[in-house]
Design a protein around this motif. Structure first.
Motif, PDB file in Angstrom:
ATOM      1  N   ASP A 191       0.862  -1.185   0.000  1.00  0.00           N
ATOM      2  CA  ASP A 191       0.080  -0.065   0.036  1.00  0.00           C
ATOM      3  C   ASP A 191       0.886   1.270  -0.247  1.00  0.00           C
ATOM      4  O   ASP A 191       2.197   1.317   0.006  1.00  0.00           O
ATOM      5  N   ARG A 192       0.385   2.491   0.102  1.00  0.00           N
ATOM      6  CA  ARG A 192       0.783   3.680   0.056  1.00  0.00           C
ATOM      7  C   ARG A 192       2.016   3.926   1.052  1.00  0.00           C
ATOM      8  O   ARG A 192       3.136   4.641   0.910  1.00  0.00           O
ATOM      9  N   SER A 195       5.656   3.487  -0.141  1.00  0.00           N
ATOM     10  CA  SER A 195       5.961   3.866  -1.566  1.00  0.00           C
ATOM     11  C   SER A 195       7.053   5.024  -0.870  1.00  0.00           C
ATOM     12  O   SER A 195       6.868   6.227  -0.353  1.00  0.00           O
ATOM     13  N   PRO A 213       1.175   2.053  -4.916  1.00  0.00           N
ATOM     14  CA  PRO A 213       0.391   3.608  -5.210  1.00  0.00           C
ATOM     15  C   PRO A 213       1.278   4.603  -4.620  1.00  0.00           C
ATOM     16  O   PRO A 213       1.972   4.410  -3.473  1.00  0.00           O
ATOM     17  N   GLN A 214       1.390   5.734  -5.197  1.00  0.00           N
ATOM     18  CA  GLN A 214       2.107   6.949  -4.434  1.00  0.00           C
ATOM     19  C   GLN A 214       0.972   7.618  -3.719  1.00  0.00           C
ATOM     20  O   GLN A 214      -0.120   8.052  -4.162  1.00  0.00           O
ATOM     21  N   PRO A 215       1.238   8.256  -2.452  1.00  0.00           N
ATOM     22  CA  PRO A 215       0.529   9.028  -1.765  1.00  0.00           C
ATOM     23  C   PRO A 215       0.343  10.542  -2.381  1.00  0.00           C
ATOM     24  O   PRO A 215       1.164  10.733  -3.399  1.00  0.00           O
ATOM     25  N   GLN A 218       3.596  12.972  -2.151  1.00  0.00           N
ATOM     26  CA  GLN A 218       4.514  12.713  -3.235  1.00  0.00           C
ATOM     27  C   GLN A 218       4.231  12.867  -4.682  1.00  0.00           C
ATOM     28  O   GLN A 218       5.100  13.384  -5.248  1.00  0.00           O
ATOM     29  N   TYR A 240      -3.195  -3.966  -8.624  1.00  0.00           N
ATOM     30  CA  TYR A 240      -3.191  -3.919  -7.304  1.00  0.00           C
ATOM     31  C   TYR A 240      -4.666  -4.407  -6.516  1.00  0.00           C
ATOM     32  O   TYR A 240      -4.554  -4.674  -5.615  1.00  0.00           O
TER      33      TYR A 240
END
Length: 285
Positions: A191-192, A195, A213-215, A218, A240
């Protein structure tokens, strides 16, 4: 009284050859099957070990067996052999998902005596305390079918990202024949919280595809920097969605009340119980 057992005859046929032999000197082991049933019964019901039914034998012997095999790595070795057999049967899906869950620690889990048995085998911060929120964090890696592959117990205040490297290092599936253990999955889903460059770079160097995934922060920082921010990392939304496997992987051992709420003072004992639950999960297949 009737006792509901956990281990079936088919499961025991798979586990029995993996049990350690009797010591050359000293007293022989108590019956392995009954002792493991006692350990599993304690964590399945979440009851104190002294309240175990007398049909399961000595509760003190079961506790000593759990502690001894946790300290000398016997549970870890048995778990590795079970994984090696599953890999030889092509029963492991190497799309690995990594996630964590936080469980409450009972007041019986605090106040470890300094210098106690097994204390030197684990970091001090693995012991929950009131200043740490009385929490225990379990980080797990599961295959594409929701079966556990690696388990790491960390302190309650630890985050997912620092523990990611530990759980990937614990992912070692030996070969039944010649060759080094397999440590590289085909795909890693997280999860994020995972990242970061510190996580993505080692995976890229090992040629492991990552779907993380990117938060939002970011993404904003990269766009604010413009071309120096670089290209966004690849992310497959459809892939995902397979991350639900790790949720099932977490839910299976937490069906045991003694694992959903930690009562063990030593984290190494708690991790040994988690490894026993993982062994029985694989043996049930």
């Amino acid at each position: 009284m009737s006792v509901r057992l956990v281990i079936s005859d088919a499961m025991w046929d798979r586990i029995e050859p993996l049990m350690p032999a009797d010591p050359v000197r000293g007293r022989r082991w108590a019956d392995h099957r009954r002792t493991i049933e006692a350990i599993a019964g304690k964590y399945r019901t979440g009851s104190p070990r002294r309240d175990l039914p007398v049909e399961l034998g000595s509760s003190k012997a079961a506790h000593k067996r759990l502690l001894r095999w946790a300290v000398d790595g016997t549970w870890e070795k048995i778990f590795a052999v079970v994984l090696a057999t599953a890999d030889a049967d092509a029963d492991i899906g190497w799309t690995v998902s990594v996630d964590s869950t936080v469980c409450r620690s009972h007041r019986h889990a605090v106040g470890v005596r300094k210098g106690g048995t097994g204390q030197g085998t684990q970091p001090v911060d693995h012991t929950p305390g009131c200043s740490r929120g009385v929490l225990s964090l379990k980080v797990l890696a599961g295959d594409s079918d929701g079966q556990p592959l690696a388990i790491t117990v960390t302190a309650g205040q630890a985050g997912d990202a620092p523990a990611f490297a530990a759980v990937m290092a614990a992912l070692r599936v030996p070969r039944t024949g010649c060759g080094r253990p397999r440590t590289r999955p085909d795909l890693v889903i997280a999860d994020r919280a995972c990242s970061s460059r510190a996580i993505r770079s080692p995976l890229r160097e090992r040629h492991i595809r990552a779907v993380i995934p990117q938060p939002v922060n970011q993404i904003r920082n990269r766009l604010r920097r413009g071309p120096p921010g670089g290209r966004p990392p690849g992310f497959d939304v459809d892939t995902y969605e397979l991350r639900n496997a790790v949720e099932r992987c977490i839910n299976r051992p937490e069906q045991w009340r003694g694992l959903a709420m930690r009562t063990d003072k030593l984290a190494i004992v708690y991790q040994g119980a988690l490894q026993l639950a993982a062994i029985l999960i694989w043996a049930r297949r």
